[in-house]
Design a protein around this motif. Sequence first.
Motif: not given
Length: 531
Positions: A167-171
């Motif tokens: 859910l948070g992705g690449e950050v």
Amino acid sequence: MTPQRADRDPLGLALLAAAIGLLLLVGASGTSVAVPPLGPDGWAPPSLPWRLGGWTVVALQTTGYVLGGLSLWRHVRRPTPLRLRWWQLALLAALVLLTAPFGTADHTNYAAYGRILVEGGDPWSVVPADWRGGTDPVVDRVQHPWREATSVYGPVGTWLMGLAAWLGGEVARQVVWVWQVLVVAAWLGTRELLVRLGTHRPTVDRWWTTNVLVLGAGVLGAHVDTLAVCAMAAALGLGLAHRPLLAGLATGLAASTKLTAGVVGVALLWALLARSQNAHLPGEMRAPSAQDAHPPGEMRAPSAQDAHPPGEMRGGWRSRRPAASAVAPALRLIGGTLLVLVPAHLLIGAHALRRITEAGGGISYAMPWRAVYTALDLATSEPVARTATTWLAAGGCVLLAIALWRLTDGLTEVVAVRALFVLTTAYSLGAGYVLPWYELPQWLATAVLLGLLSAEGWRRFRPLLLLLVARSTVLALAYVPGRVQLPDDVETVTLGFRFVASPLATLAVWVALAVMYRRARTVWSGVTARP
């Protein structure tokens, strides 16, 4: 005699509010000696537009934990109800989600292991430093020395880390914030489960929801232990509701999140065996009383003397079944646990299970066992010293459990709750590797036990509770500010406190328990010697 209680305690509430406010300020103020860098915020809440100096952070954290400990100490000495309204609870949860986790860098590990998992890797065999050549924007945020460490968490816990990473992705900050949402949900979920168990809301909110030793170390630190404890609470509730299969499934979830959380299954099994024997466990023999007409492990109906004790439990658990053989429910409990544990660990592989079990051999600086390990290391090899110290610590936990079992005799007839308190407290006080957030299961069990106490039980339990509050506060202070990489001056002070004050505080509790146990045996011997 019922302790005097005031309807309001402005000073106690002020201490609690100040404690929580100071800790929230540390987490909201961005990167510091307590908050590891997470990079760009992305769509996660930003930090406040200033940065706190090293000693300012130490002062805020220290003051927060001291004031929080004093608020609990004051409540034990002068019991007052704490009634949180829904908007106060919602506001506190929202404020927690405006902070970044602090006190350790464990949340960067969680984000990294979840990221490795969703990217197709094996977090139990790949160290963060080796993942994609150290270029991954999430995994690269892991701090030393954990860059060279594989996951030590169970499959369920790691899959939840994967959910946060997905859910948070690449950050990295986004991944961590999603993880915080899961932690806050577990913290509030545990609160609701405790209330559904029958524990009065003021007791739950005092000893779980606003307990700084839970909120600061576990929730604001965003530790996986908070999720494991939620599953423990579910297992305990289902076990007490005579749903052993479902209790086993919840126990499996707890142990598959963090292995030590499986202790709730041991407590439930202990209660089933006690009930099947229709007698007290060895070492618990006492003169028969009117209360003994009820099956061991079951709570008797509340009586007039139980009305609104300081623990403030409403109602109670009444047995709906006779004290018959526990073989069938015990098998269902064990079967339900294995139904989760076995498939989950088969999916991740034997190497992962080996890594999880190997993690239990640590010796923390804040425990007295570190001195034992150091002395043995000078006389023998490091592996021998570590193994010997681990076994000595295990023996110490057994002795502490025996003493605590004696000291809690007669406090409650709900054996599962008493056993869970004894086991979790013995571990917190005696294990070789203990950190402040490792005590969350102990505070879960304490909150439930307090809800079961009569006025006389509260009077008897109060000295032990004061010891636990004092020692846990010192342990929390031993991990201020908490990160490994610190300025030299801050590191000198914080490690000095960790090496000296915390072990001495734990030793003092050991001595106090020994004295209390000896007195309890003397009283018991005098009672049994009467004609």
